[in-house]
Design a protein around this motif. Structure first.
Motif, PDB file in Angstrom:
ATOM      1  N   PRO A  49       0.853  -1.198   0.000  1.00  0.00           N
ATOM      2  CA  PRO A  49       0.000   0.000   0.000  1.00  0.00           C
ATOM      3  C   PRO A  49       0.892   1.252   0.000  1.00  0.00           C
ATOM      4  N   ALA A  50       0.410   2.324  -0.589  1.00  0.00           N
ATOM      5  CA  ALA A  50       1.212   3.537  -0.767  1.00  0.00           C
ATOM      6  C   ALA A  50       1.879   4.002   0.518  1.00  0.00           C
ATOM      7  N   GLU A  51       1.175   3.954   1.639  1.00  0.00           N
ATOM      8  CA  GLU A  51       1.729   4.465   2.892  1.00  0.00           C
ATOM      9  C   GLU A  51       2.864   3.603   3.462  1.00  0.00           C
ATOM     10  N   ARG A  52       3.000   2.382   2.976  1.00  0.00           N
ATOM     11  CA  ARG A  52       4.065   1.492   3.471  1.00  0.00           C
ATOM     12  C   ARG A  52       5.257   1.407   2.517  1.00  0.00           C
ATOM     13  N   ARG A  53       5.128   1.955   1.311  1.00  0.00           N
ATOM     14  CA  ARG A  53       6.219   1.894   0.333  1.00  0.00           C
ATOM     15  C   ARG A  53       7.427   2.680   0.841  1.00  0.00           C
ATOM     16  N   GLY A  54       8.571   2.028   0.864  1.00  0.00           N
ATOM     17  CA  GLY A  54       9.807   2.684   1.286  1.00  0.00           C
ATOM     18  C   GLY A  54       9.845   3.065   2.744  1.00  0.00           C
ATOM     19  N   ALA A  55       9.033   2.420   3.582  1.00  0.00           N
ATOM     20  CA  ALA A  55       8.945   2.782   4.995  1.00  0.00           C
ATOM     21  C   ALA A  55      10.171   2.357   5.795  1.00  0.00           C
ATOM     22  N   TRP A  56      10.932   1.408   5.272  1.00  0.00           N
ATOM     23  CA  TRP A  56      12.114   0.943   6.006  1.00  0.00           C
ATOM     24  C   TRP A  56      13.120   0.359   5.050  1.00  0.00           C
ATOM     25  N   PHE A  57      14.334   0.230   5.515  1.00  0.00           N
ATOM     26  CA  PHE A  57      15.392  -0.458   4.784  1.00  0.00           C
ATOM     27  C   PHE A  57      16.433  -0.860   5.814  1.00  0.00           C
ATOM     28  N   ALA A  58      17.242  -1.821   5.510  1.00  0.00           N
ATOM     29  CA  ALA A  58      18.266  -2.285   6.453  1.00  0.00           C
ATOM     30  C   ALA A  58      19.532  -2.631   5.692  1.00  0.00           C
ATOM     31  N   CYS A  59      20.618  -2.711   6.410  1.00  0.00           N
ATOM     32  CA  CYS A  59      21.869  -3.204   5.838  1.00  0.00           C
ATOM     33  C   CYS A  59      22.678  -3.862   6.945  1.00  0.00           C
ATOM     34  N   SER A  60      23.626  -4.670   6.537  1.00  0.00           N
ATOM     35  CA  SER A  60      24.386  -5.411   7.536  1.00  0.00           C
ATOM     36  C   SER A  60      25.837  -5.584   7.110  1.00  0.00           C
ATOM     37  N   ASP A  61      26.648  -5.877   8.090  1.00  0.00           N
ATOM     38  CA  ASP A  61      28.064  -6.146   7.892  1.00  0.00           C
ATOM     39  C   ASP A  61      28.190  -7.511   7.217  1.00  0.00           C
ATOM     40  N   PRO A  62      28.796  -7.590   6.040  1.00  0.00           N
ATOM     41  CA  PRO A  62      28.896  -8.881   5.354  1.00  0.00           C
ATOM     42  C   PRO A  62      29.720  -9.908   6.128  1.00  0.00           C
ATOM     43  N   THR A  63      30.556  -9.458   7.057  1.00  0.00           N
ATOM     44  CA  THR A  63      31.334 -10.397   7.872  1.00  0.00           C
ATOM     45  C   THR A  63      30.545 -10.907   9.072  1.00  0.00           C
ATOM     46  N   GLY A  64      29.409 -10.255   9.369  1.00  0.00           N
ATOM     47  CA  GLY A  64      28.606 -10.655  10.513  1.00  0.00           C
ATOM     48  C   GLY A  64      29.111 -10.113  11.844  1.00  0.00           C
ATOM     49  N   VAL A  65      30.151  -9.296  11.824  1.00  0.00           N
ATOM     50  CA  VAL A  65      30.735  -8.789  13.062  1.00  0.00           C
ATOM     51  C   VAL A  65      30.012  -7.539  13.563  1.00  0.00           C
ATOM     52  N   GLY A  66      29.782  -6.573  12.678  1.00  0.00           N
ATOM     53  CA  GLY A  66      29.165  -5.314  13.071  1.00  0.00           C
ATOM     54  C   GLY A  66      27.662  -5.447  13.229  1.00  0.00           C
ATOM     55  N   PRO A  67      27.043  -4.469  13.900  1.00  0.00           N
ATOM     56  CA  PRO A  67      25.593  -4.524  14.094  1.00  0.00           C
ATOM     57  C   PRO A  67      24.832  -4.254  12.806  1.00  0.00           C
ATOM     58  N   LEU A  69      22.124  -2.317  10.692  1.00  0.00           N
ATOM     59  CA  LEU A  69      21.605  -0.960  10.712  1.00  0.00           C
ATOM     60  C   LEU A  69      20.204  -0.986  10.114  1.00  0.00           C
ATOM     61  N   TYR A  70      19.261  -0.384  10.804  1.00  0.00           N
ATOM     62  CA  TYR A  70      17.866  -0.361  10.382  1.00  0.00           C
ATOM     63  C   TYR A  70      17.438   1.099  10.228  1.00  0.00           C
ATOM     64  N   PHE A  71      16.777   1.419   9.134  1.00  0.00           N
ATOM     65  CA  PHE A  71      16.382   2.783   8.809  1.00  0.00           C
ATOM     66  C   PHE A  71      14.873   2.807   8.656  1.00  0.00           C
ATOM     67  N   GLN A  72      14.210   3.657   9.432  1.00  0.00           N
ATOM     68  CA  GLN A  72      12.749   3.724   9.383  1.00  0.00           C
ATOM     69  C   GLN A  72      12.294   5.142   9.090  1.00  0.00           C
ATOM     70  N   ARG A  73      11.294   5.221   8.230  1.00  0.00           N
ATOM     71  CA  ARG A  73      10.757   6.534   7.857  1.00  0.00           C
ATOM     72  C   ARG A  73       9.927   7.082   9.007  1.00  0.00           C
ATOM     73  N   VAL A  74      10.174   8.349   9.314  1.00  0.00           N
ATOM     74  CA  VAL A  74       9.374   9.064  10.306  1.00  0.00           C
ATOM     75  C   VAL A  74       8.895  10.366   9.661  1.00  0.00           C
ATOM     76  N   PRO A  75       7.764  10.900  10.123  1.00  0.00           N
ATOM     77  CA  PRO A  75       7.217  12.092   9.478  1.00  0.00           C
ATOM     78  C   PRO A  75       7.962  13.380   9.804  1.00  0.00           C
ATOM     79  N   GLU A  76       8.576  13.442  10.969  1.00  0.00           N
ATOM     80  CA  GLU A  76       9.238  14.680  11.371  1.00  0.00           C
ATOM     81  C   GLU A  76      10.692  14.690  10.928  1.00  0.00           C
ATOM     82  N   GLY A  77      11.197  15.881  10.678  1.00  0.00           N
ATOM     83  CA  GLY A  77      12.602  16.031  10.319  1.00  0.00           C
ATOM     84  C   GLY A  77      13.471  16.123  11.556  1.00  0.00           C
TER      85      GLY A  77
END
Length: 144
Positions: A49-67, A69-77
């Motif tokens: 649904p339009a309101e959920r498109r691009g609401a989040w994304f994540a990335c990770s350390d390919p070695t599995g060592v680092g934490p 990272l999770y990115f979430q859309r919020v309305p405020e700057g």
């Protein structure tokens, strides 16, 4: 009582995928493959649904060592200084001019990716030099 073994760092932001891909470049992290049944993340987002498109994304350390990272859309700057920030450790063990050269080279690379250099915090009697920076949405971090 069990001890915590892993954690993730969560960023509030306006454009989760854009900010996540910036941090992938900074840290050498990788984005996950799109969910099963989708060739790309764009395909997946179009299925939502339009309101959920691009609401989040994540990335990770390919070695599995680092934490993760999770990115979430919020309305405020972003309006105030972060209470928590990342230290990107590129000069560990280096001192003086050698450390500054490494910090400046990495700063130049990150500015080309869209980061902003805020200022150099010069070495003193207690601390080595570091460079205060901001990511592409203004979140502070240090090149340390």
């Amino acid at each position: 009582m069990s001890s915590i073994k892993q954690f993730q760092v969560t960023f509030d932001c306006a454009d989760p995928e854009r900010v996540a891909r910036f941090w992938c470049e900074v840290l050498g992290y990788v984005a996950p493959p799109p969910p099963d049944g989708f060739a790309t993340w764009d395909d997946h987002n179009r299925s939502l649904p339009a309101e959920r498109r691009g609401a989040w994304f994540a990335c990770s350390d390919p070695t599995g060592v680092g934490p993760r990272l999770y990115f979430q859309r919020v309305p405020e700057g972003k309006v105030v200084k972060n209470r928590v920030h990342l230290d990107v450790r590129v000069g560990t063990g280096l001192v003086g001019e050698e450390r500054l050269a490494v910090l400046e080279a990495e700063c130049t690379r990150l500015v080309a990716l869209g980061a902003v250099r805020v200022h150099l915090m010069a070495a003193d009697d207690e601390n080595e030099s570091c460079i205060l920076m901001q990511d592409i949405e203004g979140n502070e971090f240090c090149l340390d």
